[in-house]
Design an enzyme around this catalytic site. Structure first.
Site, PDB file in Angstrom:
ATOM      1  N   PRO A   1       0.840  -1.200   0.000  1.00  0.00           N
ATOM      2  CA  PRO A   1       0.000   0.000   0.000  1.00  0.00           C
ATOM      3  C   PRO A   1       0.875   1.250   0.000  1.00  0.00           C
ATOM      4  O   PRO A   1       2.028   1.214   0.409  1.00  0.00           O
ATOM      5  CB  PRO A   1      -0.790  -0.121   1.299  1.00  0.00           C
TER       6      PRO A   1
ATOM      7  N   GLY B   1      24.290 -25.533  13.630  1.00  0.00           N
ATOM      8  CA  GLY B   1      22.990 -25.177  13.078  1.00  0.00           C
ATOM      9  C   GLY B   1      22.114 -24.371  14.017  1.00  0.00           C
ATOM     10  O   GLY B   1      20.924 -24.185  13.752  1.00  0.00           O
TER      11      GLY B   1
ATOM     12  N   TYR C   1      22.194 -14.297   6.026  1.00  0.00           N
ATOM     13  CA  TYR C   1      20.816 -13.928   5.705  1.00  0.00           C
ATOM     14  C   TYR C   1      20.498 -14.129   4.229  1.00  0.00           C
ATOM     15  O   TYR C   1      19.401 -14.574   3.882  1.00  0.00           O
ATOM     16  CB  TYR C   1      20.518 -12.495   6.155  1.00  0.00           C
TER      17      TYR C   1
END
Length: 173
Positions: A86, A109, A147
């Protein structure tokens, strides 16, 4: 218990007074100092919600992450993302402010375990408090690559700031 994993030897829970943070060392001074000195105050003041990873029934902190609400300027997102959002000047998001694993536990991990827990919690909360994405700020190349490995997308003009849309997170779970 770790979300969705009843048989794990670890638990991830909100930081409490009983958690032993004194020996935590991830190898990055700012992250070590935060969990030892600032995380409790941030939780108490509602600046951030720290979550800690420990072995089931134990107090020693093996890793942690923080979540907080965040506003992102719409113009900061890539054009392909802006078209789907939006036209508000600020878009609500969830900030994954810090994520660290004690260096004695690197390579097991646990960083991925913490990230998945953070994403799952963020998704759960997005229905209660609006959020279009999880935002991270990579403090170095190693964090940036971590990431990116999970399909986080860099912002246009801030390559160390990345995001993962809630729609993508929804597909993970």
């Amino acid at each position: 218990m770790v979300q969705g994993k009843q048989d794990t030897p670890y638990s991830i829970e909100p930081l409490g007074r009983h958690h032993d943070r004194a020996a935590f060392s991830c190898g990055k001074e700012a992250l070590d100092r935060y969990i030892k000195e600032q995380a409790g105050q941030d939780a108490k003041r509602h600046y951030a919600a720290p979550f800690v990873l420990a072995e089931q029934g134990k107090k020693l902190v093996l890793g942690y992450y923080t979540l907080s609400s965040f506003g992102v300027n719409l113009k900061d997102f890539p054009e392909s993302t802006v078209r789907k959002l939006p036209r508000y000047p600020l878009v609500p998001a969830t900030l994954l402010g810090r994520l660290a694993v004690d260096r004695k536990h690197h390579g097991k991990g646990l960083g991925e375990l913490l990230l998945m827990d953070a994403l799952h919690r963020s998704l759960d909360q997005a229905d209660i408090i609006g959020s279009v994405a999880v935002i991270v700020e990579a403090m170095d190349r190693e964090a940036w690559e971590f990431y990116r490995n999970f399909e986080f997308i860099s912002f246009q003009d801030q390559k160390d700031r990345l995001f993962l849309p809630m729609k993508t997170i929804l597909k993970l779970f």
